[in-house]
Design an enzyme around this catalytic site. Structure first.
Site, PDB file in Angstrom:
ATOM      1  CE  LYS A  28      13.224  -5.776 -61.721  1.00 43.31           C
ATOM      2  NZ  LYS A  28      12.020  -6.618 -61.520  1.00 43.31           N
ATOM      3  NE  ARG A  98      12.779  -9.180 -65.735  1.00 48.02           N
ATOM      4  CZ  ARG A  98      13.254  -9.332 -66.972  1.00 48.02           C
ATOM      5  NH1 ARG A  98      13.052  -8.405 -67.905  1.00 48.02           N
ATOM      6  NH2 ARG A  98      13.943 -10.415 -67.297  1.00 48.02           N
ATOM      7  N   GLY A 107       5.604 -10.761 -53.254  1.00 52.41           N
ATOM      8  CA  GLY A 107       4.160 -10.649 -53.376  1.00 52.41           C
ATOM      9  C   GLY A 107       3.758  -9.971 -54.670  1.00 52.41           C
ATOM     10  CG  MET A 109       2.660 -10.710 -62.208  1.00 53.05           C
ATOM     11  SD  MET A 109       1.999  -9.978 -63.705  1.00 53.05           S
ATOM     12  CE  MET A 109       3.505  -9.628 -64.601  1.00 53.05           C
ATOM     13  NE  ARG A 342      24.339 -10.840 -60.982  1.00 48.85           N
ATOM     14  CZ  ARG A 342      23.395 -11.751 -61.190  1.00 48.85           C
ATOM     15  NH1 ARG A 342      22.171 -11.533 -60.790  1.00 48.85           N
ATOM     16  NH2 ARG A 342      23.656 -12.882 -61.814  1.00 48.85           N
ATOM     17  CG  HIS A 461      27.576 -24.110 -23.881  1.00 46.95           C
ATOM     18  ND1 HIS A 461      28.443 -25.117 -24.213  1.00 46.95           N
ATOM     19  CD2 HIS A 461      28.146 -23.431 -22.857  1.00 46.95           C
ATOM     20  CE1 HIS A 461      29.474 -25.071 -23.396  1.00 46.95           C
ATOM     21  NE2 HIS A 461      29.320 -24.055 -22.563  1.00 46.95           N
ATOM     22  CD  GLU A 750      24.777  -8.851 -17.850  1.00 50.70           C
ATOM     23  OE1 GLU A 750      24.899  -9.692 -18.754  1.00 50.70           O
ATOM     24  OE2 GLU A 750      25.496  -8.837 -16.828  1.00 50.70           O
ATOM     25  CB  SER A 769      30.774  -3.347 -20.873  1.00 44.34           C
ATOM     26  OG  SER A 769      30.926  -4.213 -21.959  1.00 44.34           O
ATOM     27  CB  CYS A 836      31.513  -7.075 -23.957  1.00 41.66           C
ATOM     28  SG  CYS A 836      30.399  -7.254 -22.572  1.00 41.66           S
ATOM     29  CE1 TYR A 856      34.608  -2.333 -24.721  1.00 42.72           C
ATOM     30  CE2 TYR A 856      35.021  -0.209 -23.713  1.00 42.72           C
ATOM     31  CZ  TYR A 856      34.624  -1.517 -23.610  1.00 42.72           C
ATOM     32  OH  TYR A 856      34.232  -2.026 -22.401  1.00 42.72           O
TER      33      TYR A 856
END
Lengths: 890, 890
Positions: A28, A98, A107, A109, A342, A461, A750, A769, A836, A856
């Site tokens: 800041k 600040r 956490g 101030m 911003r 699902h 997998e 894949s 995939c 890919y």
């Protein structure tokens, strides 16, 4: 610590710090210095460095030599610049305090505003604002805030005093309290302060400031902050800086104002100043809605000089930050202050238009447009229908669930899939409402406009299927309780019956009562131009997951370069097919099984022909049968009875057979290539269907590139076994037809073990894949259907920062992906590697895949544009990094 | 290929090859050469080298130059040595032909015996054996074998001809055919041969030999052999060798004999020649049981010279191989031939006695005794009761299942756990027979003598619990069908009712009808001495998995050096506890949960006090609550109704609550530290119980070393969270009691991700313990309760060579174990690392753990001696390897 400079001032068009000094000034502080340095009229202030915090904590809360003097000098700097005095009853200087470390973290101030108010200066404020009530309201709020944030007195205690005063006076709202009552309240708050701290409320603004500064330093070592840093492995920071900034007011009279503006229209992207302001008001009044704010253009009428100045700065800011800005400003007695700027939030349509316009205007390059100005969620929004958000009232919202699949849908409530199909056939629009869905519901899901479930996560699902189809879905909406028997759902107050209209927004995860209007998406010229630039910078392919010709065609329209995953199991649920499939499953021996498979062959072949045709000239990866067989058979007694009659098998026998298919942990059970190995005839049938379809199309002149993918491989032996079955069938098919088709055989990675032995598998496999859904489940040991129970707590406690089923866990799962890629390519240099899983459409995960050198990513059709953008951005960041590194070498 | 020597002869007390020439002569050829070289009277022969096979396969089935000549020379060598002639009608030479590569593998050619028979030599055999029937029976068998093995004619075709002949003649058994019929059969077999090959059956023994040699070479490139080599990654071999060896006969007259003997008694280890022989017989007659063989000592009476020679060779062989030998011999016309020698199989008692005796005799060193003479299964057998195997008739066996937990048990059949407990209370011995068991059955399992299940694998609930308790168990016996309703089980023919006596042998996996006699195990002086030697060489600790003081005490007796795993969940099933546990589970809020936990605290504390006391001075690792909560609540309607009354909760509410606990994949669900994080109060209670127990005992003067283990950690954040909860409680307990106990906090590594981020976890954790059961499940993606469906097929197809739940998969799971150990110790040099999965008691896995440098293995009490032996053997192999490497350096 090095002696010398502890405090860095900014304001009046210059600054002692700059944006590179984050470690010393915090994020800041460095920003404020930067804004001041480019001449922006921000309220002046100063930053006490993080080194001071370190000293303080290491020296038993002592201040380093010289700090006191520098603090006083800095306060004088502010007093001189503003012509104000700390604690003055005429022209009081008030400041905010600040915390701010190099990395933002909870956490620490909270902000303290209006520091400097005391019994004297409150009079000055009243005089300046011509509003005594405002002044004393500020004062009592300051005591509360200071007491709570700086001294650790429970806010509750002040609240109780306020409530009892209101009771005494006989009013309900705080705003009904008059000046005298507020003065009384200030005294009562002071008493609370004294009771809790043992001291009177500090009247000396310098004392207030000292307390606040120490409180910031102390908050650095609070338990919460320490635990946060430990869990998030934030190390190497000195401490937090302290930012002290002059308070400015938009409510000191008619020459004051406050407002908010965007440098372009955030709704549609038009290049115009867009915003609102109020004369003689505080910032919070603009958003509170008590007074109606005026259009920003009218500022030109009432304060032409300030308006011109604002225009100047908004243009400068847009040029400086190379993005549309969202700016807060205050005009205090004719002087404009920019409080904050911003990058502005915007709609998808606006994002693309602004990007394209800025390139045309020469403000940014195409590279910058692609890299910085459009986010994945913008494309997501652009590609899905939306509810008109202005139309939705808070009290119409029935519940919040997970934003499982974006898009808006409106329809009548139905509670079961058959019913959904019937209504759909009649031309009705329906929303399928289920506690959760199973593969038996796909018919109803397909018929519905959208899906709402009360249970299940982002990867349940319902969510996975809906995203695959680009169908809106709100999942796990536990605000509602579904009662199938009574055909209604309730959310406490309200009961919604079957047939009632509801609307859902799958991007926001909300469920709304009634029939809302839907805006259709528009892929306009801006979108097309932007996506052309995206593909210019992109050098990784994007494929799609598609199980049928319709989805494949849709994905092509979205720019897919092939299919990365065709799931063959969905093909077995069609009405004519499921019976043959079930016959196959309950077969007593190989020959019965082969007969049932023979009946399935023509259907499968037809499916593959359709997909190959749409994808002519592009690769199509087809995964062999993956789910456990029990997913294809009914589980309810009545349905089993029906099936027994259909199959001409005694009920008891069929029931036993079906019960035997049941598994304790089906995710880790008899599925994937384990089916193909125990029943090679299934693999044979599927290989035959794929290769016969390919051969036929080749004969018809269609280019086909089939890639056969073996699922759930964990050992090279499994792969070799299935590979041989496929090669055997291929030889047979090619011989018979006299035509040869170039096909590849590869595997899903997998199973964690597959990643570990990837070198051995790659000796045999032509492509990998990554099935990161299952890989994530197994690497974490999280059942994705059950993890909802603890994932929520995990996210709240900071144990997980992101849902690993949505964003690839780079440290754990990603490390296996990386290991498998490296080991695989070590033995087969040109191994084609893709992904995939669901992660193929997640921008962070796409970037990760790009950096690993994957060929890919593959995702559901609606995510294809998002993945294209993410891939382009990944390519640009790498290039940028390389460019930066090269620059450093020079 | 190098020209020159292709054929290597052996016999007559010398050999051209030796045991180091495995690559060239194959394993079998090198062995035969070795045996011949040490002077053993083996039948002479020769080996055609593997280089010839390579040449043959590379040169389109051509023979290398010089082979033909060397083959003829070698045949002459045999003819001269034996005084016989190939194809002679007086003194015919017959040989066997066998394949033999450097590594044994299936798919290679079967043995061909009696090669050399033709129309001439058959007459010679008849004359020599004085048995024309035998001669022609040999001939017709040879045509069948040669046709099948060498020429690839289906055995079935010969079989059909035999059957039709028997029909014609009107006999049922082959043995009823006379000489004339056999001669007829020879002709008919020749016709089959001609029909299939197009050639007459070769009469020239040299032609027969050529065919057989080529068939061996061809079998090297058969599909089956190639697939086997590919799957097993056998590479670098030239090919197979061909072994040709003279046939010798024990049935050529009264000066002939054949027999089998052991150099020591294999049943009890007594140092005596032990065995049987038959005069004028073939080897198969000894085992066939048609004639009763005579005790080997009687050979001294009938052939004293041969007996003396046999004694000489048996002594030499025992000294040479440093182990008890199992020897086959034949005496042909007064000349003794040793056909085969191998290390003899023996009982556990014999193994230990032989090892100890041989050390005393100075035959071997203690190191050799520990390293080579006793196997884990010997100790296993020694420590468990056995059925007297001579007592069991084949027709009494009701079924074969998995040898899930060794030991014998005899009792009456009961089908449910309550019933088992009741009968046990009455003093009845029962066997609990269940389709499968669940945690609700532990009471009944504990009451039963043994457990029999018809479903589930080696790591099913029944198997794991039974092994843990050292209770005999036969699991997954699908030969029987259990019918709970009718209270019986059937195995096709027979029905066994509740109350009937059965006996089970958990080491062999057999179920026997009736009440069999059981031999109790004996840990004698030999055992004690042997185990002392074991511990001398061992340098890795062996701990035990024990959940109660009784098991802990038992394990101590078996030599455990601490507890590696105390599962706390079993403690919640006691009658007084389960209700409090269930109250905790169905609690609506934290405060109700805390109240229920308060009721559990004293029980847990008592449990830990008991264990700490038994294990005074040794480390005790306690794992916090691990299983999903639904395991603790009933699932049947009636039971839920009962519980609802007990807990005073409406049935519907309780039922809903219980249904909500249900999970799709409980193995990967809400369990382990996920419970402790969502409900920290559970961890608090357990930590308090452990540490209060420890503090109290320390006050009473008992040395306690608690190690608190957090289960199912996958991220360092989880560990940090739970660690802080524990430390917080510890501080509270120690403060209150004024006593400090040194405790450690560590974690199970059982989630693949934990192994990957082990370095981060080790920053916080003081020890790791590999939970290789779950780690195997997740690394392979195999649910151990469901994997039975495909694991059997996988083993049969050679996709897996061992059940990964029994023997640690070193390539996959082991690679994670290794990674975690390395990464963990990289950040915490003295990290204590152990293993507490089922694998901790498996010798191969123990060796693997030793080589990785683990500090200890932990296993069920009954496996402790086995693990001690395996650890000692691992230490000795490493030392030996080091010694060998050092020797090489010299």
């Amino acid at each position: 610590m090095r002696p010398g400079k502890h405090v860095f001032t900014f304001g009046g068009g210059s600054a002692e710090g700059n944006k590179s000094m984050k470690a010393l000034l915090g994020g800041k502080g460095a920003n404020l210095a930067e804004m001041s340095a480019i001449g922006l009229p921000i309220p002046p202030g100063f930053t006490i460095s993080t080194e001071v915090c370190a000293y303080y904590n290491e020296h038993n809360n002592a201040w380093p030599q010289g700090l006191e003097e520098q603090l006083q000098e800095s306060v004088h700097f502010l007093e001189n610049l503003m012509g104000l005095k700390f604690g003055d009853s005429d022209d009081p200087l008030l400041v905010s305090v600040r915390s701010g470390a190099a990395v933002s973290m909870p956490g620490m101030m909270d902000t303290v505003l209006n520091l400097g108010i005391n019994d004297q200066s409150v009079i000055g404020i009243a005089r300046k604002t011509h509003n005594e009530r405002f002044a004393y309201d500020c004062y009592r709020r300051f005591i509360d805030m200071f007491g709570d944030v700086v001294m650790g007195i429970e806010h509750e205690q002040f609240e109780r005093v306020l409530e009892s005063l209101k009771k005494e006076v006989g009013v309900v709202n705080d705003t009904e309290l008059g000046v005298d009552e507020l003065k009384d309240l200030v005294d009562r708050y002071k008493a609370v302060y004294r009771k809790n701290t043992g001291y009177v409320f500090p009247q000396d603004p310098n004392e207030q400031l000292h307390f606040a500064i120490n409180a910031v330093f102390n908050s650095w070592s609070s338990k919460r902050a320490r635990t946060y840093r430990k869990i998030n492995r934030i190390t190497g920071l000195l401490g937090t800086a302290v930012n002290v900034e002059v308070m400015v007011y938009g409510n000191m009279g008619e020459d004051c104002a406050t407002g908010v503006c965007f440098t372009r229209n955030p709704a549609d992207g038009t290049d115009e100043l867009y915003g609102e302001f109020l004369i003689n008001a505080q910032g919070e009044d603009v958003v509170a809605g008590i007074r109606t704010p005026r259009n920003i253009n009218e500022l030109n009428d009432v304060m032409p000089e300030s308006y011109a100045e604002l225009l100047h700065w908004t243009n400068l800011l847009e040029t400086h930050y190379k993005d549309m800005q969202d700016i807060e400003f205050t005009i205090q007695q004719g002087k404009l202050y920019i409080l904050q700027t911003r990058n502005g939030k915007r709609t998808g349509q606006a994002a693309v238009k602004i990007a394209v316009d800025m390139v045309r205007e020469g403000l940014i390059t195409r590279r910058e447009a692609v890299m910085n100005l459009v986010e994945s969620r913008h494309l997501d929004q652009l590609l899905h229908p939306q509810l008109r958000s202005e139309e939705i009232r808070e009290d119409e919202i029935l519940g919040h669930g997970l934003p499982a699949s974006p898009g808006a849908a409106v329809g009548r409530v139905v509670f079961n899939s058959d019913h959904a199909e019937e209504e759909h056939a009649k031309g009705e629009k329906v929303i399928l409402v289920r506690i959760e869905t199973s593969p038996e519901d796909v018919g109803g899901m397909s018929a519905a406009e959208g899906i709402l479930t009360s249970r299940g996560g982002m990867t349940s699902h319902a969510a996975v299927v809906a995203r695959g189809w680009g169908k809106p879905c709100v999942a796990g909406c536990d605000d509602i309780i579904i009662n199938y028997e009574d055909q209604h759902f309730t959310n406490g107050d309200q009961t919604v019956k079957a047939g009632d209209w509801i609307s859902i927004d799958g991007a926001k995860g909300i469920v709304i009562l009634g029939k809302k209007e839907v805006e259709e998406p528009e892929m306009d010229d801006n979108y097309r131009e932007f996506m052309m630039w995206v593909d210019e910078f992109r050098d990784m392919d994007v494929r799609t997951n598609a199980d049928n010709p319709k989805d494949a065609a849709l994905a092509l329209k979205f720019g897919a370069q092939g299919i990365g995953l065709t799931r063959t199991e969905h093909m077995f649920f069609g009405e004519e097919r499921i019976l043959a499939m079930r016959k196959m499953i309950v077969a007593e021996n190989e020959s019965d099984r082969r007969n049932a498979l023979k009946a399935l062959l023509p259907f499968q072949k037809q499916d593959f022909r359709g997909i190959f045709k749409v994808m002519a000239g592009l690769p199509v990866t087809i995964r062999l049968l993956d789910p456990p067989l029990h997913e294809f058979v009914p589980s309810e007694k009545e349905e089993i009875e029906e099936l027994a009659i259909e199959l001409k098998i005694p009920f008891n026998k069929l029931n036993r057979k079906i019960r035997m298919l049941k598994e304790f942990n089906p995710m880790m059970g008899h599925r994937g290539c384990r089916l193909g190995i125990t029943y090679p005839e299934i693999t044979e049938m599927q290989a035959r269907a794929i290769l016969e379809a390919a051969v036929e199309l080749k004969q018809e002149g269609v280019e086909v590139y089939p890639e056969i993918m073996i699922p759930l491989v964990g050992t090279s032996e499994e792969f070799i076994h299935q590979h041989e079955v496929i090669d055997h069938i291929a030889a047979e098919v090619f011989n018979k037809k006299g035509v040869f088709v170039d096909y590849k055989v590869g595997t899903m990675i997998e199973i964690p073990r597959a990643a570990i032995v990837a070198d051995k598998i790659a000796e045999e496999a032509e492509f990998f894949s990554f099935g990161t859904n299952d890989l994530t489940q197994l690497t974490y040991g999280y059942s994705r259907d059950d993890a909802g129970k603890f994932l929520e707590v995990y996210m709240k406690e900071g144990i997980l920062h992101e849902d690993p089923f949505q964003t690839l866990d780079q440290e754990g799962v990603g490390s296996l992906v990386s290991m498998a890629t490296k080991r695989g390519r070590a033995v087969r240099k040109n191994l084609k590697v893709g992904i995939c899983g669901e992660h193929g459409g997640d921008p962070d995960s796409v970037r990760f895949c790009y950096n690993l050198g994957l060929n890919y990513v593959s995702c559901s059709p609606y995510r294809v544009p998002v993945a294209r953008l993410a891939a382009a951005q990944a390519a640009l960041s790498v290039n940028r990094k390389v460019a930066e590194e090269e620059a450093e070498l020079v």
